[in-house]
Design an enzyme around this catalytic site. Structure first.
Site, PDB file in Angstrom:
ATOM      1  N   GLY A 117       0.821  -1.217   0.000  1.00  9.00           N
ATOM      2  CA  GLY A 117       0.000   0.000   0.000  1.00  9.00           C
ATOM      3  C   GLY A 117       0.845   1.253   0.000  1.00  9.00           C
ATOM      4  O   GLY A 117       2.075   1.191   0.088  1.00  9.00           O
ATOM      5  N   ASP A 158       3.984  -4.520  -7.506  1.00 10.17           N
ATOM      6  CA  ASP A 158       3.405  -3.281  -6.974  1.00 10.17           C
ATOM      7  C   ASP A 158       4.054  -2.055  -7.616  1.00 10.17           C
ATOM      8  O   ASP A 158       3.640  -0.937  -7.360  1.00 10.17           O
ATOM      9  CB  ASP A 158       3.560  -3.209  -5.449  1.00 10.17           C
ATOM     10  CG  ASP A 158       4.991  -3.403  -4.993  1.00 10.17           C
ATOM     11  OD1 ASP A 158       5.585  -4.435  -5.330  1.00 10.17           O
ATOM     12  OD2 ASP A 158       5.525  -2.506  -4.310  1.00 10.17           O
ATOM     13  N   ARG A 162       4.000   5.822   1.935  1.00  9.30           N
ATOM     14  CA  ARG A 162       4.483   7.202   2.071  1.00  9.30           C
ATOM     15  C   ARG A 162       3.951   8.080   0.946  1.00  9.30           C
ATOM     16  O   ARG A 162       4.423   9.193   0.754  1.00  9.30           O
ATOM     17  CB  ARG A 162       5.999   7.239   2.092  1.00  9.30           C
ATOM     18  CG  ARG A 162       6.640   6.533   0.899  1.00  9.30           C
ATOM     19  CD  ARG A 162       8.116   6.722   0.958  1.00  9.30           C
ATOM     20  NE  ARG A 162       8.797   5.855   0.026  1.00  9.30           N
ATOM     21  CZ  ARG A 162      10.070   5.997  -0.285  1.00  9.30           C
ATOM     22  NH1 ARG A 162      10.768   6.970   0.265  1.00  9.30           N
ATOM     23  NH2 ARG A 162      10.649   5.173  -1.123  1.00  9.30           N
ATOM     24  N   ASP A 206       9.040   5.099   7.728  1.00 13.20           N
ATOM     25  CA  ASP A 206       8.774   6.383   8.385  1.00 13.20           C
ATOM     26  C   ASP A 206       7.865   7.296   7.562  1.00 13.20           C
ATOM     27  O   ASP A 206       7.574   8.416   7.967  1.00 13.20           O
ATOM     28  CB  ASP A 206      10.099   7.102   8.693  1.00 13.20           C
ATOM     29  CG  ASP A 206      10.950   7.293   7.448  1.00 13.20           C
ATOM     30  OD1 ASP A 206      10.436   7.059   6.332  1.00 13.20           O
ATOM     31  OD2 ASP A 206      12.127   7.680   7.586  1.00 13.20           O
TER      32      ASP A 206
HETATM   33  P1  AMP Z   1       9.099   0.333  -3.108  1.00 10.59           P
HETATM   34  O1  AMP Z   1       9.995  -0.846  -3.169  1.00 10.59           O
HETATM   35  O2  AMP Z   1       9.798   1.640  -2.931  1.00 10.59           O
HETATM   36  O3  AMP Z   1       8.154   0.363  -4.249  1.00 10.59           O
HETATM   37  O4  AMP Z   1       8.216   0.201  -1.774  1.00 10.59           O
HETATM   38  C1  AMP Z   1       7.561  -0.969  -1.387  1.00 10.59           C
HETATM   39  C2  AMP Z   1       6.567  -0.671  -0.297  1.00 10.59           C
HETATM   40  O5  AMP Z   1       7.210  -0.096   0.824  1.00 10.59           O
HETATM   41  C3  AMP Z   1       5.466   0.289  -0.700  1.00 10.59           C
HETATM   42  O6  AMP Z   1       4.289  -0.141  -0.093  1.00 10.59           O
HETATM   43  C4  AMP Z   1       5.940   1.601  -0.117  1.00 10.59           C
HETATM   44  O7  AMP Z   1       4.880   2.484   0.151  1.00 10.59           O
HETATM   45  C5  AMP Z   1       6.633   1.158   1.148  1.00 10.59           C
HETATM   46  N1  AMP Z   1       7.682   2.084   1.581  1.00 10.59           N
HETATM   47  C6  AMP Z   1       8.883   2.310   0.993  1.00 10.59           C
HETATM   48  N2  AMP Z   1       9.579   3.228   1.681  1.00 10.59           N
HETATM   49  C7  AMP Z   1       8.805   3.608   2.720  1.00 10.59           C
HETATM   50  C8  AMP Z   1       8.962   4.549   3.790  1.00 10.59           C
HETATM   51  N3  AMP Z   1      10.067   5.269   3.950  1.00 10.59           N
HETATM   52  N4  AMP Z   1       7.941   4.662   4.676  1.00 10.59           N
HETATM   53  C9  AMP Z   1       6.830   3.941   4.559  1.00 10.59           C
HETATM   54  N5  AMP Z   1       6.624   3.055   3.580  1.00 10.59           N
HETATM   55  C10 AMP Z   1       7.590   2.887   2.656  1.00 10.59           C
HETATM   56 MG    MG Z   2       6.688   1.083  -5.010  1.00 13.48          MG
END
Ligand code: AMP
Ligand code: MG
Length: 507
Positions: A104, A265, A107, A138
């Site tokens: 989800g 995702d 951030r 965070d």
């Molecule tokens: P990503 O690999 O960057 O596409 O992120 C995978 C998941 O981790 C997604 O659901 C993002 O919203 C969540 N996510 C990545 N970085 C953060 C962060 N600093 N704080 C909260 N959620 C994060």
């Molecule tokens: Mg992502």
């Protein structure tokens, strides 16, 4: 079959910014998202603004500075535009080939959807604080990764590659812990939709068939209306997504773009490039190049991207089985229908790739052995790790009489000469005016791409409080196919230190 009508909230125009909000994703209901406000960044300041994205939205050129817009406050999460309905959406997904369960917007915060001259567009803050989907995170994004996302979104757009856009980056002194302590930023993204394959997987894997159907109907209604009248609209949607994804992969491969984290995702249902994290453009041509330092297995290596996208389409197809069954039991026949829907991916990708390679080689016509000519050229480049951007660009200047500029890039001159002999024959058979071929090639082979070290220079300057380099680089990347002799330093070979740059999932 008619897709079910969807509720639309048509709100009166009460926003001080004079924006007309539609917020159709919000209207899908609470199973799809959580409504919440952003958490304000303290002492926000502008880092970068894209005039081009503002124009896309139809906004006045001084939008960022107009007191009545309060744009700095809003885009740093400290205020809301009236009419906006901020929310975080829920999705799930496969990460590195493994089912990861619920993810989800951890951030990201969807401010809402506005009318623009180009149709409805969603505005989203990335880095606007924690949400119910933040898990251990965070909710923040650091300045470094926000500048990377901002510049690359815009660079891809000007390369002609479908992508989410970036409107602005806002910075703040707020400290954020990654490998070291950095500072926070928010990037505002713009796209017709931020729906990912993972949104479909979410409702399928959590046993929510009504919501799965509502999501599919929403996507068909607003983004793939041509599928509405198909015998099986859901199979038609899956096929349309497969086709767009195939074209996108050809775009990435042709320009030497590595995404870095092709989890389900991070794949857009609209076939847009989305979620710029540890991406990279190839410097030396290495098909096995892995740009993401966290990708230890090399799952998302450059040459694997088209195959991974097809794998991801299988995951989407799996999620869509109950839809494709059209109210009946899912049977083997449903599976066959779903597989048939994604099958065109292979041919569309192969055709799109062949077309792009012909343009890159400056061929006006198609011949059976063009594939071999292109393959052997790529092998030659790979054998010497020839610089992907410079070598392709210089090939336009090549002629039998003046082969040096590109020939000099190769150590194995006999191998180059052998290939160049075939190329010369192939060009002679077309009998085209040289200038025409060069023009075609210069439109297919960019001179300027967002190499890691260029981005790094802009980031280092910005971390020191100088945002001029980010804006300058953006200007250069807005005309990637033009010569721009005054900016030729941005088109040179990467410096030695570029090889030591590491980008990972941490952002
Ligand atoms: P990503 O690999 O960057 O596409 O992120 C995978 C998941 O981790 C997604 O659901 C993002 O919203 C969540 N996510 C990545 N970085 C953060 C962060 N600093 N704080 C909260 N959620 C994060
Ligand atoms: Mg992502």
């Amino acid at each position: 079959m008619q897709a079910a009508p969807l509720p639309v909230l048509d709100r009166p125009d009460t926003s001080p910014a004079g924006l007309r909000w539609r917020n159709r994703y919000a209207a899908l209901g609470p199973a799809f998202h959580t409504r919440l406000a952003a958490q304000a960044l303290p002492q926000p300041h502008w880092v970068a603004v894209s005039g081009s994205t503002a124009r896309l939205l139809g906004w006045p050129s001084d939008w960022a500075e107009r007191p009545d817009w309060r744009a700095l406050e809003v885009l740093s999460g400290g205020a809301d535009w009236a009419g906006s309905e901020p929310l975080a959406t829920v999705y799930s997904g496969h990460q590195f080939g493994v089912w990861a369960g619920q993810l989800g917007d951890g951030r990201a915060l969807l401010l809402g959807e506005i009318d623009t001259p180009d149709g409805p567009m969603e505005l989203q803050l990335k880095g606007g604080g924690r949400t119910p989907y933040s898990r251990m995170g965070d909710g923040r994004a650091v300045l470094r990764s926000s500048i990377r996302e901002f510049l690359c979104s815009e660079a891809m757009h000007f390369l002609g590659i479908p992508t989410t856009r970036a409107l602005a980056v806002v910075g703040s002194p707020l400290p954020v812990r990654r490998e070291t302590i950095e500072t926070a930023a928010v990037v505002t993204r713009v796209a017709p939709s931020f729906v990912r394959f993972g949104h479909f997987e979410h409702f399928a894997h959590h046993g929510l068939p009504a919501e799965l159907r509502a999501l599919a109907d929403f996507v068909i209604e607003h983004h793939y209306p041509a599928c509405r009248d198909a015998a099986n609209p859901y199979a038609a949607l899956l096929e349309a997504v497969a086709r767009r994804t195939a074209a996108l992969m050809a775009d990435w491969q042709a320009v030497g773009f590595c995404h870095g984290v092709m989890n389900t995702d991070n794949l857009s249902i609209l076939g847009l490039t989305i979620d710029y994290g540890p991406f990279g453009f190839l410097d030396g041509f290495d098909p096995g190049h892995v740009c993401n330092h966290s990708d230890h297995q090399g799952r998302y290596a450059y040459a694997r991207q088209p195959g991974v996208a097809f794998w991801n389409l299988h995951a989407l197809a799996q999620a869509m089985l109950p839809l494709i069954a059209m109210g009946d039991e899912v049977t083997e026949a449903t599976g066959e229908l779903a597989l048939a829907a994604i099958e065109p991916y292979k041919a569309v990708f192969a055709d799109a790739m062949a077309t792009r390679l012909r343009s890159k080689l400056g061929l006006a016509t198609a011949r059976d052995d063009d594939g071999a000519l292109a393959d052997d050229w790529l092998k030659l480049m790979a054998a010497e790790r020839a610089d992907h951007t410079i070598t392709w660009r210089r090939l336009a200047q090549w002629s039998p009489a003046e082969p040096q500029a590109v020939r000099d890039l190769f150590l194995d001159r006999p191998a180059f000469d052998a290939w160049a002999g075939r190329y010369a024959q192939r060009l002679a058979a077309e009998g085209r005016v040289e200038a025409e071929r060069r023009l075609q090639m210069d439109r297919a082979n960019p001179k300027y791409v967002l190499r890691n070290h260029l981005c790094e220079n802009a980031i280092r300057a910005a971390q020191g409080g100088d945002f001029g380099e980010t804006q300058r680089l953006l200007k250069v990347l807005e005309r990637p196919f033009d010569e721009q002799p005054e900016h030729s330093a941005y088109a040179e070979f990467p410096p030695g230190w570029a090889q030591t740059l590491e980008v990972s999932c941490s952002s």
